[in-house]
Design a protein around this motif. Sequence first.
Motif, PDB file in Angstrom:
ATOM      1  N   TRP A 213       0.865  -1.169   0.000  1.00 37.24           N
ATOM      2  CA  TRP A 213       0.000   0.000   0.000  1.00 37.24           C
ATOM      3  C   TRP A 213       0.903   1.219   0.000  1.00 37.24           C
ATOM      4  N   SER A 214       0.332   2.412  -0.156  1.00 38.73           N
ATOM      5  CA  SER A 214       1.150   3.618  -0.319  1.00 38.73           C
ATOM      6  C   SER A 214       0.818   4.666   0.733  1.00 38.73           C
ATOM      7  N   VAL A 215       1.867   5.284   1.277  1.00 33.42           N
ATOM      8  CA  VAL A 215       1.739   6.439   2.169  1.00 33.42           C
ATOM      9  C   VAL A 215       2.086   7.669   1.343  1.00 33.42           C
ATOM     10  N   ILE A 216       1.143   8.588   1.211  1.00 41.14           N
ATOM     11  CA  ILE A 216       1.355   9.785   0.385  1.00 41.14           C
ATOM     12  C   ILE A 216       1.397  11.001   1.290  1.00 41.14           C
ATOM     13  N   SER A 217       2.509  11.714   1.253  1.00 37.84           N
ATOM     14  CA  SER A 217       2.678  12.943   2.035  1.00 37.84           C
ATOM     15  C   SER A 217       2.717  14.127   1.084  1.00 37.84           C
ATOM     16  N   VAL A 218       1.955  15.162   1.388  1.00 38.12           N
ATOM     17  CA  VAL A 218       1.897  16.351   0.544  1.00 38.12           C
ATOM     18  C   VAL A 218       2.215  17.572   1.399  1.00 38.12           C
ATOM     19  N   ASP A 219       3.183  18.373   0.954  1.00 36.99           N
ATOM     20  CA  ASP A 219       3.567  19.567   1.700  1.00 36.99           C
ATOM     21  C   ASP A 219       4.110  20.615   0.741  1.00 36.99           C
ATOM     22  N   ARG A 220       3.310  21.666   0.487  1.00 35.55           N
ATOM     23  CA  ARG A 220       3.741  22.820  -0.306  1.00 35.55           C
ATOM     24  C   ARG A 220       4.331  22.422  -1.665  1.00 35.55           C
ATOM     25  N   GLY A 221       3.618  21.580  -2.383  1.00 36.03           N
ATOM     26  CA  GLY A 221       4.064  21.190  -3.713  1.00 36.03           C
ATOM     27  C   GLY A 221       5.040  20.032  -3.730  1.00 36.03           C
ATOM     28  N   GLU A 222       5.487  19.590  -2.575  1.00 40.29           N
ATOM     29  CA  GLU A 222       6.338  18.399  -2.477  1.00 40.29           C
ATOM     30  C   GLU A 222       5.461  17.191  -2.164  1.00 40.29           C
ATOM     31  N   ILE A 223       5.548  16.171  -2.991  1.00 43.43           N
ATOM     32  CA  ILE A 223       4.780  14.949  -2.771  1.00 43.43           C
ATOM     33  C   ILE A 223       5.747  13.778  -2.640  1.00 43.43           C
ATOM     34  N   GLU A 224       5.569  13.023  -1.569  1.00 37.73           N
ATOM     35  CA  GLU A 224       6.381  11.828  -1.360  1.00 37.73           C
ATOM     36  C   GLU A 224       5.445  10.627  -1.302  1.00 37.73           C
ATOM     37  N   VAL A 225       5.770   9.603  -2.072  1.00 38.28           N
ATOM     38  CA  VAL A 225       5.004   8.360  -2.073  1.00 38.28           C
ATOM     39  C   VAL A 225       5.916   7.250  -1.545  1.00 38.28           C
ATOM     40  N   ARG A 226       5.554   6.703  -0.397  1.00 38.27           N
ATOM     41  CA  ARG A 226       6.315   5.606   0.211  1.00 38.27           C
ATOM     42  C   ARG A 226       5.497   4.327   0.107  1.00 38.27           C
ATOM     43  N   GLU A 227       6.035   3.351  -0.564  1.00 39.07           N
ATOM     44  CA  GLU A 227       5.365   2.057  -0.623  1.00 39.07           C
ATOM     45  C   GLU A 227       5.668   1.271   0.653  1.00 39.07           C
ATOM     46  N   ARG A 228       4.653   0.617   1.168  1.00 38.61           N
ATOM     47  CA  ARG A 228       4.794  -0.274   2.315  1.00 38.61           C
ATOM     48  C   ARG A 228       4.565  -1.695   1.815  1.00 38.61           C
ATOM     49  N   ASN A 229       5.576  -2.532   1.940  1.00 36.96           N
ATOM     50  CA  ASN A 229       5.512  -3.892   1.421  1.00 36.96           C
ATOM     51  C   ASN A 229       5.447  -4.898   2.564  1.00 36.96           C
ATOM     52  N   LEU A 230       4.754  -6.000   2.334  1.00 35.71           N
ATOM     53  CA  LEU A 230       4.644  -7.050   3.337  1.00 35.71           C
ATOM     54  C   LEU A 230       5.720  -8.101   3.126  1.00 35.71           C
ATOM     55  N   GLY A 231       6.526  -8.309   4.163  1.00 36.30           N
ATOM     56  CA  GLY A 231       7.564  -9.330   4.114  1.00 36.30           C
ATOM     57  C   GLY A 231       7.377 -10.336   5.229  1.00 36.30           C
ATOM     58  N   PRO A 232       8.316 -11.269   5.376  1.00 34.46           N
ATOM     59  CA  PRO A 232       8.210 -12.297   6.413  1.00 34.46           C
ATOM     60  C   PRO A 232       8.142 -11.723   7.829  1.00 34.46           C
ATOM     61  N   ASP A 233       8.740 -10.536   8.011  1.00 33.72           N
ATOM     62  CA  ASP A 233       8.764  -9.914   9.334  1.00 33.72           C
ATOM     63  C   ASP A 233       7.746  -8.787   9.479  1.00 33.72           C
ATOM     64  N   GLY A 234       6.799  -8.732   8.572  1.00 29.50           N
ATOM     65  CA  GLY A 234       5.773  -7.687   8.650  1.00 29.50           C
ATOM     66  C   GLY A 234       5.947  -6.624   7.582  1.00 29.50           C
ATOM     67  N   TRP A 235       5.268  -5.518   7.762  1.00 31.45           N
ATOM     68  CA  TRP A 235       5.288  -4.434   6.785  1.00 31.45           C
ATOM     69  C   TRP A 235       6.572  -3.621   6.928  1.00 31.45           C
ATOM     70  N   HIS A 236       7.128  -3.184   5.785  1.00 28.91           N
ATOM     71  CA  HIS A 236       8.347  -2.383   5.797  1.00 28.91           C
ATOM     72  C   HIS A 236       8.330  -1.419   4.610  1.00 28.91           C
ATOM     73  N   VAL A 237       9.179  -0.404   4.670  1.00 31.10           N
ATOM     74  CA  VAL A 237       9.258   0.591   3.602  1.00 31.10           C
ATOM     75  C   VAL A 237       9.897  -0.016   2.366  1.00 31.10           C
ATOM     76  N   GLY A 238       9.259   0.188   1.215  1.00 32.53           N
ATOM     77  CA  GLY A 238       9.820  -0.227  -0.059  1.00 32.53           C
ATOM     78  C   GLY A 238      10.317   0.986  -0.829  1.00 32.53           C
ATOM     79  N   ARG A 239       9.881   1.101  -2.061  1.00 31.22           N
ATOM     80  CA  ARG A 239      10.315   2.211  -2.909  1.00 31.22           C
ATOM     81  C   ARG A 239       9.769   3.525  -2.388  1.00 31.22           C
ATOM     82  N   VAL A 240      10.577   4.569  -2.482  1.00 27.40           N
ATOM     83  CA  VAL A 240      10.162   5.917  -2.107  1.00 27.40           C
ATOM     84  C   VAL A 240      10.337   6.828  -3.322  1.00 27.40           C
TER      85      VAL A 240
END
Length: 252
Positions: A213-240
């Motif tokens: 799933w994706s975490v989308i942060s928006v701040d003054r024209g800056e947008i960051e999309v952080r993918e959260r991936n499911l692995g053997p140890d739970g959810w972790h940050v993927g591509r940013v």
Amino acid sequence: MIIAHLSDLHLGAHDPVAVASIAADVEAVRPSLTVVTGDLTMRAREREFRKVRELLDRLPGPVLAVTGNHDVPLVDWRRALTPYDRWKSWIDGDLEPVRKVPGITALGLQSMPRWRWKNGRVTSRQAGEVVRVLGAAPPGDVRVLALHHPPLATGTAALLGRRHLLAAVRAARVDLVLAGHTHVPDVRVLGHQVFVVAGTTTSHRVRGSSCSWSVISVDRGEIEVRERNLGPDGWHVGRVVHVRVSAGASSG
């Protein structure tokens, strides 16, 4: 502003670990809005909608959810006569919901007419609704459009009515267009709009990756999309992915 973007839950063909753990992972980012872009069920069965309702009630609200092609009964009389009744009973009585929270105005579009089996369609009326609702958002609000089918898909997967929708998106100065359907996470920029496709969040139907799933942060024209991936140890940050939109997201 932080938006949690989930898609393609496919409850009925789901990963129990993903279903059990997703709400806590979303809650941890403290989103202002949680968006789920379609295919919440596998076959639009009553028991699947019941499971979806249980999951949505555990997600941090407000929640905006839109239908996908799997949320319409596949082949029976309900598809012809009452295609969205179960959705309305279990998920939302409004097929094109609006959510307004401080700093965000969001609109969901119903891109799955009952007479199409997989690919979507958006009408000129719906394009007008984008302009009416999102074009009138307060200055400074992040303007979010959510639908199941990616508007930038081409070829046989192209969205019917795509040209009218993209014109409306520009006219309404939409910041974010959120979609699903492909099960492959993607981020693209077209003009001043950012198009985010989320992967499949809780199903076995992954395509070349894990549940995400994706975490989308928006701040003054800056947008960051952080993918959260499911692995053997739970959810972790993927591509940013970082995007700068010069004439800006949330510029008003």
